[in-house]
Design an enzyme around this catalytic site. Structure first.
Site, short mmCIF file in Angstrom:
data_model
loop_
_atom_site.label_atom_id
_atom_site.label_comp_id
_atom_site.label_asym_id
_atom_site.label_seq_id
_atom_site.Cartn_x
_atom_site.Cartn_y
_atom_site.Cartn_z
N TYR A 56 1.29 -1.16 0.00
CA TYR A 56 0.03 -0.01 -0.09
C TYR A 56 0.87 1.22 -0.05
CZ TYR A 56 -3.44 3.47 1.55
OH TYR A 56 -4.26 4.72 1.90
N ASP A 103 9.46 3.36 -0.20
CA ASP A 103 8.12 3.83 0.13
C ASP A 103 8.18 3.20 1.78
OD1 ASP A 103 5.95 4.78 1.72
OD2 ASP A 103 4.66 3.49 0.33
N LYS A 113 4.05 8.84 9.10
CA LYS A 113 4.00 8.20 10.14
C LYS A 113 5.12 8.76 11.29
CE LYS A 113 1.15 4.89 8.40
NZ LYS A 113 1.15 4.06 7.10
C1 LIG Z 1 0.30 4.49 5.69
C2 LIG Z 1 1.18 4.59 4.45
C3 LIG Z 1 1.02 5.38 3.54
C4 LIG Z 1 0.00 6.42 3.48
O1 LIG Z 1 0.32 7.42 4.34
P1 LIG Z 1 -0.84 8.31 4.87
O2 LIG Z 1 -0.34 9.12 5.78
O3 LIG Z 1 -2.01 7.49 5.46
O4 LIG Z 1 -1.34 8.99 3.55
C5 LIG Z 1 1.82 5.08 2.23
N1 LIG Z 1 2.81 4.02 2.20
C6 LIG Z 1 2.99 3.35 3.35
C7 LIG Z 1 3.86 2.08 3.06
C8 LIG Z 1 2.18 3.31 4.42
O5 LIG Z 1 2.06 2.37 5.51
#
Ligand SMILES: *Cc1c(COP(=O)(O)O)cnc(C)c1O
Length: 382
Positions: free
Chosen positions: A99, A194, A222
């Site tokens: 994701y 990511d 995060k």
């Molecule tokens: C949570 C997450 C996102 C999205 O971040 P948001 O702050 O919720 O938009 C993107 N990539 C990864 C790997 C994530 O865990």
């Protein structure tokens, strides 16, 4: 954590990852309050924003330059636009079960055949856009090599969770990440790690430090926002200089680098740099998963857990899965029963067999022992 009825829970979700210091860390709250008293937003860079950016490029050697945004989604969207602008190519590669936020190019599932482009996985995403996204299997280095052999000239970037945490926890095979690095270099594609979830969560150098792979661009979110809305993307100078105003790739945000978010991020990044922080976090997280695995074994329950730094996965399966297909094959009904029994007992795990869990600095050894004991009672009963 207390719910609206006043019932207490030990929280292993941690707002889905940001709360590496636990809820309402007093130093973080104080820093946010002090920043708020000075002004909520200026629409211009502040000292704190510059300080956070400097800290990030110092902690992440692959990042020559960084830009702050307001969420992980914005970071990945912007990184992909930048990769497309830099390479002049449209196609992107992602892996099934990873994701990367809800950007249109990323809400895509695999097409009907191997090496065919994807279809939208959400209403509202144009098929015309989804057809530029190639979705491959996680940990399948050969699949990636085949994709480059077929589409190498049109691939702008490969985006990956270097440890997958959005389909439960899936550890990368080292040869998968190494092959990805090599193929991107060979074909002139941008490698995007990511690290929105893994950043400062799996170790002080994030996943790229842990596995010794240097991506071209990285995205963060995060933990770097300490519980406030903040994201970041950055990497190689020659790529980052393609962003406006230096270059032709547009990106901006009214609240980017917001002073309250930056204050929370700065305190968090400083506190996690304390000597022994990650050793303790890693040991406590490992104690949780090994304790749960041993308890399940004593009662003949097919279950295992594993952890990487401060994140963990729990599986109703004999061995930890290595792909989305293997996660799908785990016993999801058993997970759901376990989740609800744990919730009733006051332990808040992620409510899905497709999420990773998080331990924070606020969890104590006694908390871990209590969690294992509660799980053992459930394993014994079921
Ligand atoms: C949570 C997450 C996102 C999205 O971040 P948001 O702050 O919720 O938009 C993107 N990539 C990864 C790997 C994530 O865990």
């Amino acid at each position: 954590m207390w719910d609206a009825d006043g019932k207490a829970y030990l929280d292993y979700v941690g707002s889905w990852g940001p709360l590496i210091l636990g809820h309402a860390d007093p130093d973080t709250v104080r820093a946010v309050q002090e920043a708020a008293a000075k002004g909520l937003s200026f629409g211009a860079p502040t000292e704190g924003e510059v300080e956070l950016a400097e800290l990030l490029v110092q902690r992440i050697p692959s990042m020559d330059m960084v830009r702050l945004v307001s969420s992980g989604t914005e970071a990945t969207m912007s990184a992909i636009r930048l990769a497309r602008g830099f390479t002049g190519r449209d196609a992107i590669v992602k892996f099934e079960g990873c994701y990367h936020g809800h950007g249109d190019s990323l809400l895509v599932k695999a097409g009907s055949g191997l090496l065919t482009f994807g279809n939208p996985s959400s209403a509202g995403v144009p098929a015309d856009l989804a057809q530029h996204t190639l979705v491959l299997d996680y940990n399948d280095a050969q699949g990636l090599a085949d994709a480059f052999a077929t589409h190498g000239q049109s691939i702008a970037c490969v985006i990956v969770e270097p440890v997958a945490g959005n389909m439960n926890l899936i550890a990368p095979k080292p040869e998968f990440l190494a092959a990805m690095r090599e193929l991107c270099t060979q074909h002139g594609a941008v490698l995007i790690f990511d690290e929105v979830m893994t950043g400062f969560r799996v170790g002080p150098g994030s996943a790229q430090g842990l596995y010794g792979i240097t991506p071209d661009l990285s995205t963060f979110g995060k933990v770097v926002g300490g519980g406030m809305p903040l994201g970041a993307f950055g990497g190689r100078r020659d790529i980052m200089e393609k962003i406006a105003p230096l270059g032709p790739v547009y990106q901006a945000g009214t609240l980017s680098g917001n002073p309250l978010s930056v204050a929370a991020g700065l305190v968090t990044l400083k506190k996690i740099a304390a000597p022994g922080f990650y050793e303790a976090l890693k040991a406590r997280t490992a104690a949780l998963t090994s304790g749960l695995t041993a308890a399940a074994k004593r009662h003949g329950v097919q279950f295992c857990g594993q952890s990487i730094g401060g994140m963990f996965g729990l599986y109703f399966a004999a061995t930890p899965p290595r792909s989305l297909a293997e996660v799908m094959a785990s016993d999801k009904d058993a997970f759901n029963r376990f989740f609800h029994a744990m919730l009733d007992a006051g332990f808040y795990l992620a409510p899905s067999a497709f999420e990773a869990g998080f331990v924070s600095a606020a969890h104590t050894d006694a908390d871990i022992a209590a969690t294992v004991a509660a799980a053992e009672a459930i394993f014994a009963r079921d």
